[in-house]
Design a protein around this motif. Structure first.
Motif, PDB file in Angstrom:
ATOM      1  N   TRP A   1      52.785  40.381  37.306  1.00 46.35           N
ATOM      2  CA  TRP A   1      51.412  40.848  37.496  1.00 46.35           C
ATOM      3  C   TRP A   1      50.515  39.635  37.315  1.00 46.35           C
ATOM      4  O   TRP A   1      50.695  38.865  36.374  1.00 46.35           O
ATOM      5  N   ILE A   2      49.594  39.410  38.215  1.00 44.11           N
ATOM      6  CA  ILE A   2      48.696  38.269  38.072  1.00 44.11           C
ATOM      7  C   ILE A   2      47.262  38.758  37.937  1.00 44.11           C
ATOM      8  O   ILE A   2      46.905  39.835  38.409  1.00 44.11           O
ATOM      9  N   HIS A   3      46.462  37.943  37.277  1.00 40.64           N
ATOM     10  CA  HIS A   3      45.025  38.186  37.198  1.00 40.64           C
ATOM     11  C   HIS A   3      44.324  37.009  37.868  1.00 40.64           C
ATOM     12  O   HIS A   3      44.403  35.880  37.382  1.00 40.64           O
ATOM     13  N   GLY A   4      43.662  37.274  38.984  1.00 38.85           N
ATOM     14  CA  GLY A   4      42.859  36.246  39.623  1.00 38.85           C
ATOM     15  C   GLY A   4      41.409  36.474  39.262  1.00 38.85           C
ATOM     16  O   GLY A   4      40.869  37.551  39.465  1.00 38.85           O
TER      17      GLY A   4
ATOM     18  N   ASP B   1      32.434  31.550  30.895  1.00 40.25           N
ATOM     19  CA  ASP B   1      31.022  31.945  30.915  1.00 40.25           C
ATOM     20  C   ASP B   1      30.843  33.429  31.223  1.00 40.25           C
ATOM     21  O   ASP B   1      29.838  33.844  31.808  1.00 40.25           O
ATOM     22  N   ARG B   2      31.821  34.242  30.825  1.00 40.86           N
ATOM     23  CA  ARG B   2      31.720  35.687  31.067  1.00 40.86           C
ATOM     24  C   ARG B   2      31.970  36.417  29.750  1.00 40.86           C
ATOM     25  O   ARG B   2      32.974  37.095  29.596  1.00 40.86           O
ATOM     26  N   THR B   3      31.103  36.202  28.819  1.00 42.81           N
ATOM     27  CA  THR B   3      31.257  36.835  27.517  1.00 42.81           C
ATOM     28  C   THR B   3      30.256  37.978  27.395  1.00 42.81           C
ATOM     29  O   THR B   3      29.202  37.961  28.026  1.00 42.81           O
ATOM     30  N   PRO B   4      30.504  38.986  26.539  1.00 38.22           N
ATOM     31  CA  PRO B   4      31.713  39.109  25.722  1.00 38.22           C
ATOM     32  C   PRO B   4      32.913  39.635  26.485  1.00 38.22           C
ATOM     33  O   PRO B   4      34.037  39.510  26.039  1.00 38.22           O
ATOM     34  N   LYS B   5      32.697  40.282  27.660  1.00 43.31           N
ATOM     35  CA  LYS B   5      33.827  40.795  28.421  1.00 43.31           C
ATOM     36  C   LYS B   5      33.771  40.242  29.833  1.00 43.31           C
ATOM     37  O   LYS B   5      32.709  40.158  30.444  1.00 43.31           O
ATOM     38  N   PRO B   6      34.947  39.857  30.366  1.00 42.11           N
ATOM     39  CA  PRO B   6      34.949  39.336  31.738  1.00 42.11           C
ATOM     40  C   PRO B   6      34.718  40.446  32.743  1.00 42.11           C
ATOM     41  O   PRO B   6      34.991  41.609  32.509  1.00 42.11           O
ATOM     42  N   ARG B   7      34.201  40.072  33.871  1.00 39.63           N
ATOM     43  CA  ARG B   7      34.041  41.000  34.978  1.00 39.63           C
ATOM     44  C   ARG B   7      34.583  40.312  36.235  1.00 39.63           C
ATOM     45  O   ARG B   7      34.658  39.103  36.323  1.00 39.63           O
ATOM     46  N   GLY B   8      34.939  41.121  37.189  1.00 39.03           N
ATOM     47  CA  GLY B   8      35.352  40.558  38.464  1.00 39.03           C
ATOM     48  C   GLY B   8      36.778  40.059  38.494  1.00 39.03           C
ATOM     49  O   GLY B   8      37.144  39.314  39.389  1.00 39.03           O
ATOM     50  N   LEU B   9      37.628  40.438  37.543  1.00 34.69           N
ATOM     51  CA  LEU B   9      39.016  40.033  37.586  1.00 34.69           C
ATOM     52  C   LEU B   9      39.777  40.878  38.601  1.00 34.69           C
ATOM     53  O   LEU B   9      39.484  42.056  38.782  1.00 34.69           O
ATOM     54  N   ALA B  10      40.754  40.279  39.264  1.00 33.11           N
ATOM     55  CA  ALA B  10      41.501  40.992  40.292  1.00 33.11           C
ATOM     56  C   ALA B  10      42.976  41.027  39.913  1.00 33.11           C
ATOM     57  O   ALA B  10      43.684  40.046  40.073  1.00 33.11           O
ATOM     58  N   PRO B  11      43.453  42.141  39.384  1.00 30.77           N
ATOM     59  CA  PRO B  11      44.864  42.220  39.019  1.00 30.77           C
ATOM     60  C   PRO B  11      45.721  42.696  40.187  1.00 30.77           C
ATOM     61  O   PRO B  11      45.406  43.674  40.844  1.00 30.77           O
ATOM     62  N   TRP B  12      46.813  42.006  40.438  1.00 29.35           N
ATOM     63  CA  TRP B  12      47.766  42.375  41.484  1.00 29.35           C
ATOM     64  C   TRP B  12      49.133  42.514  40.848  1.00 29.35           C
ATOM     65  O   TRP B  12      49.635  41.590  40.191  1.00 29.35           O
ATOM     66  N   ALA B  13      49.790  43.644  41.043  1.00 31.94           N
ATOM     67  CA  ALA B  13      51.128  43.888  40.515  1.00 31.94           C
ATOM     68  C   ALA B  13      52.149  43.625  41.614  1.00 31.94           C
ATOM     69  O   ALA B  13      52.000  44.112  42.735  1.00 31.94           O
TER      70      ALA B  13
ATOM     71  N   ARG C   1      39.802  41.513  45.036  1.00 34.29           N
ATOM     72  CA  ARG C   1      39.668  40.141  45.497  1.00 34.29           C
ATOM     73  C   ARG C   1      40.897  39.849  46.332  1.00 34.29           C
ATOM     74  O   ARG C   1      41.981  40.325  46.026  1.00 34.29           O
ATOM     75  N   SER C   2      40.753  39.080  47.394  1.00 38.06           N
ATOM     76  CA  SER C   2      41.877  38.873  48.303  1.00 38.06           C
ATOM     77  C   SER C   2      43.076  38.299  47.563  1.00 38.06           C
ATOM     78  O   SER C   2      42.952  37.595  46.555  1.00 38.06           O
TER      79      SER C   2
ATOM     80  N   VAL D   1      51.393  33.310  54.389  1.00 33.79           N
ATOM     81  CA  VAL D   1      49.942  33.145  54.256  1.00 33.79           C
ATOM     82  C   VAL D   1      49.288  34.482  54.551  1.00 33.79           C
ATOM     83  O   VAL D   1      49.814  35.302  55.304  1.00 33.79           O
ATOM     84  N   SER D   2      48.143  34.697  53.956  1.00 34.08           N
ATOM     85  CA  SER D   2      47.383  35.918  54.225  1.00 34.08           C
ATOM     86  C   SER D   2      45.904  35.592  54.242  1.00 34.08           C
ATOM     87  O   SER D   2      45.478  34.550  53.741  1.00 34.08           O
ATOM     88  N   CYS D   3      45.129  36.498  54.819  1.00 27.87           N
ATOM     89  CA  CYS D   3      43.689  36.281  54.925  1.00 27.87           C
ATOM     90  C   CYS D   3      43.006  37.634  55.084  1.00 27.87           C
ATOM     91  O   CYS D   3      43.531  38.529  55.751  1.00 27.87           O
TER      92      CYS D   3
END
Length: 856
Positions: free
Chosen positions: A453-456, A461-473, A523-524, A719-721
């Motif tokens: 599983w990755i987190h992109g 600079d995203r405190t206290p909680k991050p936003r915009g993370l893209a997890p892919w399993a 996120r792609s 490759v993907s897009c």
């Protein structure tokens, strides 16, 4: 952990407890022990334990002070003298270290580990006669025999000790002989590989003119028959008893992998170095395959394909349009990423530094004996591993076992404002290979499967909680770890392909956690893998909340092979044309891709008297934005300089730095950003001094900037897009195109239809597992924005039906995998499964799968 201290004796149980503490707990424990000593200055156990903590914190002088006080109270305790020896050696007092260790041996003559330390220190100092004499004493005094191999040090399970032992084994004997008295021979890598030729490199002791030295070369698959012998020629001056050798192999076949080794002598006296491999460059037009395309919502499409067949820098892009003969729009061109030359491995004794367990019970096991294998030092995880309800929507409950942090910390950049990261601060995981060495211990995973599983995203600079993370399993490689519960070690391999068909985007579970709708956003896949991934998680997915895994799993190592964007990357266009005479290890290690691996560091001759200089030819003009230096863990450099230019004879110094006592202030790494970028073709790195006089060393040198493009692998690269802004309900025709200096190749034109409504879509299903009347299928689908259920019916050849349950399938508009489990099947019977998905907007088209049920 609670310490049970003994007032007048050293308890090794306490020391072992301290050895398992994480760095953040050491300070608190140290303060506790210091308060005890303030009240009782002769508390032996506290003095010994605090000395051990200071050793782990690299406060050598403080450690020595506490340990000497302990030795005054316990002059007959060999463990105290062992730690005193460590402190002396770290402070550069090698002879005092040997004296303390020798005292420990007088008290405990059969201490194998102390003999190892004394032998290795004599070896390091070049005192070969003393080394051999001590080795003989060890073999006489240790009934079990003496072998110069790594062992878990007393209570110190951090990486330093293991690195120390591993590196001492890898360093050539300064006197130029092996333990048997035969000449030492080492095969080196890092030579230039061209379209039909390659440079072979190695080193030996100073053998004299009468001993023949040559390389043996053969195709790795044996297709070209017996190895060819190529005479080697000495390179440069002889220094420190080590001679460097080189040969050129020509007439090689492009695209073929070869193996080679350096040999010295002949007949019974012949000595061989280790075997190395290289892949011959292939200059050819790209080979292109246009792959599948899957809609994301109503107006977006993810397109896939592969580019390969060439090692020439290659650009690719997708063309698309409303008709097959009018592909009038294009995606921005991008480079096919470089070869997977980057290497990272965290093994037994230090895996816990970068691998964060989520188990309620996680502890570290040490080997039962000093001679035990390295795999016996493990991190053990016990269920429950740790539920993650963020992603339950459509996947099932996630059992989050652990995460491995692969992104290095930010480089120091004194006085600079926030800036975009350079390529060395992220790891490009497109096509990366992840290997996890595990030993399931009575683990019953139920219906769960192990995925990567990755987190992109960007946590800075995203405190206290991050936003915009893209997890892919990585659901395309779901491993049934229950099949591995045999008590043996298994290497689990995940390939992080840039192919959206193999992945599930795991967004926020808005049904159960509606207050965090933006915690994970789409996120792609390409961006998530290449732009800023910060960890790889290992999760058990697809099971049921009512039947979660039980048992334990041991982890001994995690390894990564990834894209290396350095302009000096092995297999690229750069060539090392000058290196220090008498180097005790392969100078190719500096650019070989390995980081934080002692056997792949460079080490100078003993007590160098002149700057140690390396020069690289990049093969063509480029610009340098940043340089990143990884320090040797035991023999760091101090003062270094970097010069660059387009003419080898006219290089200009562009950076000089004192890297400090441990090489840098940031985990053994030092980097420098060039603003404006430096134009160059040649790069010179000089080490002017070391932290220790005995040897100067470096781990790796990486340079980032812009050149003629990265050198890809000949193997097909997925490759993907993502294509956005398409017309809803329409058909999109698309094609993958790639181009390099050898030519341009266009893949086939394919088409995909965007959704006409919000009804769910089914893309495929396959049988995962079956038995005892049960069958488990992996289904790929899109819920299209509304809460969706997945249903199935099963009919045998006689018309008998089995109706499966309705399963919640989430609501995300991105394709995903989920499991479907049904019961009641007769053994040995063929069935046709018909799947349908339903939401408020309607029902999907049916999807059928034929299969035969297994025995009960």
């Amino acid at each position: 952990m609670r310490l049970q201290l003994n007032r007048r004796a050293i308890t090794l149980e306490v020391a072992n407890t301290i050895g398992r503490l994480r760095p953040e707990a050491l300070d608190k424990t140290g303060q506790f022990l210091a308060s005890i000593i303030d009240n009782d200055p002769e508390h032996l156990d506290a003095l010994f334990s605090l000395g051990l903590i200071r050793l782990k914190q690299r406060s050598w002088a403080e450690a020595l002070a506490f340990l000497v006080r302990a030795a005054d109270l316990a002059p007959d305790n060999p463990d105290v003298f062992r730690l005193i020896a460590h402190a002396h050696y770290e402070m550069g007092a090698a002879h005092e270290a040997i004296a303390a260790a020798t005292r420990g041996l007088e008290l405990r003559p059969d201490d194998v580990e102390l003999y190892r330390l004394v032998c290795l220190w004599f070896h390091d100092l070049g005192m070969i006669e003393a080394y051999r004499e001590t080795l003989g004493r060890a073999e006489r005094n240790c009934a079990s025999g003496f072998h110069l191999q790594p062992a878990a040090p007393l209570c110190l399970e951090d990486a330093d000790e293991a690195r120390y032992h591993a590196h001492r084994r890898a360093v050539a004997d300064p006197a130029g002989t092996s333990e048997t008295g035969r000449p030492a021979v080492a095969t080196w890598g890092g030579g230039q590989v061209g379209a039909n030729a390659a440079e072979l490199r190695g080193a030996t002791a100073n053998l004299g003119a009468e001993v023949p030295v040559a390389f043996l070369l053969a195709a790795a698959d044996g297709a070209d028959g017996e190895p060819v012998t190529i005479a080697a020629q000495p390179v440069g001056d002889v220094g420190g008893g080590v001679v460097h050798w080189q040969a050129k192999a020509s007439g090689l076949v492009p695209g073929v992998r070869y193996r080679y080794r350096l040999i010295a002598g002949a007949g019974a006296d012949r000595v061989e170095g280790d075997e190395r491999e290289f892949l011959v460059r292939r200059d050819a037009p790209p080979e292109v395959t246009t792959g599948t395309a899957i809609p994301i919502g109503w107006t977006e499409l993810t397109v896939n394909g592969t580019v390969g067949g060439s090692t020439v820098p290659t650009r690719y892009w997708f063309r698309y349009g409303a008709t097959a003969d009018a592909l009038d729009r294009e995606t921005p061109p991008a480079w096919v990423p470089p070869a997977r030359g980057g290497r990272l491995r965290d093994s037994a004794v230090n895996v816990h530094r970068r691998l964060l367990p989520f188990a309620s019970e996680a502890h570290y096991l040490e080997p039962a004996t000093p001679e035990a294998a390295a795999d016996d030092v493990v991190m053990r995880l016990e269920t429950p591993f740790g539920k993650d309800r963020h992603h339950l929507d459509g996947i099932g409950v996630v059992d989050l076992m652990m995460t491995w942090t692969v992104r290095p910390p930010d480089c120091p950049d004194a006085g600079a404002a926030p800036r975009p990261p350079h390529a060395g601060e992220v790891i490009d995981l497109r096509g990366a290979e992840v290997t996890l060495r595990v030993r399931p211990m009575g683990l019953d995973p139920k219906d769960f499967r192990l995925v990567a599983w990755i987190h992109g995203g960007d946590r800075r600079d995203r405190t206290p909680k991050p936003r915009g993370l893209a997890p892919w399993a990585l659901s395309g490689e779901a491993i049934a770890v229950g099949d591995l519960a045999d008590g043996q070690w298994h290497d689990l391999r995940f390939v992080l392909r840039d192919d959206s068909e193999a992945w599930t985007f795991a967004g926020t579970n808005v049904e159960e956690m509606p207050w965090t709708p933006e915690l994970y956003v789409y996120r792609s896949l390409t961006d998530s893998l290449a732009v800023d991934p910060y960890n790889i998680a290992f999760c058990l997915v697809f099971g049921r909340d009512t039947a979660t895994p039980v048992g334990a799993m041991d982890v001994s190592s995690a390894a990564l092979r990834h894209r290396d964007w350095s302009l000096l990357a092995a297999g690229g266009s750069a060539r090392l044309i000058h290196w220090p005479a008498g180097s005790l290890s392969d100078p190719g290690h500096l650019t070989g891709g390995w980081v934080e691996e002692d056997a792949h560091c460079w080490l100078s001759v003993r007590s160098p008297q002149a700057p140690q200089t390396f020069v690289w030819d990049l093969g063509e003009e480029a610009t340098m934005d940043a340089i990143l230096i990884h320090q040797h863990p035991r023999w760091p450099a101090r003062e270094v300089s970097v010069a660059a230019g387009v003419d080898e004879d006219g290089l200009t110094e562009v950076w000089r730095a004192d890297l400090g006592g441990d090489g840098s202030d940031h985990g053994g790494r030092a980097c420098h950003h060039f603003d404006p970028p430096v134009r160059l073709r040649y790069l010179r790195l000089a080490i002017h001094s070391g932290v220790h006089a005995e040897h100067w060393g470096l781990d790796a040198v990486r340079v980032f900037g812009a050149g003629g493009g990265p050198v890809p692998e000949a193997d097909p690269c997925p490759v993907s897009c993502d294509i956005e802004g398409l017309a809803a309900r329409g058909t999109v025709h698309y094609q993958l195109v790639a181009e390099n200096r050898e030519g341009r190749t266009e893949g086939e034109v394919r088409s995909a239809r965007l959704p006409a409504d919000a009804a769910p879509r089914l893309y495929g299903a396959r049988l995962l597992d079956q038995g005892d009347g049960r069958a488990t299928f992996l289904v790929r689908m899109t819920a299209m924005g509304d809460p969706t259920t997945l249903s199935a019916r099963f009919e045998d050849e006689g018309g008998q039906r089995v109706v499966g349950p309705a399963v919640a399938a989430g609501r995300l508009q991105t394709p995903r995998h989920l499991t479907y489990v049904a019961d009641g099947f007769a053994p040995g019977t063929r069935y046709r499964a018909t799947f349908t998905a339903t939401n408020a907007a309607g029902e999907s088209a049916p999807l059928t799968v034929d299969w035969a049920s297994g025995p009960r």
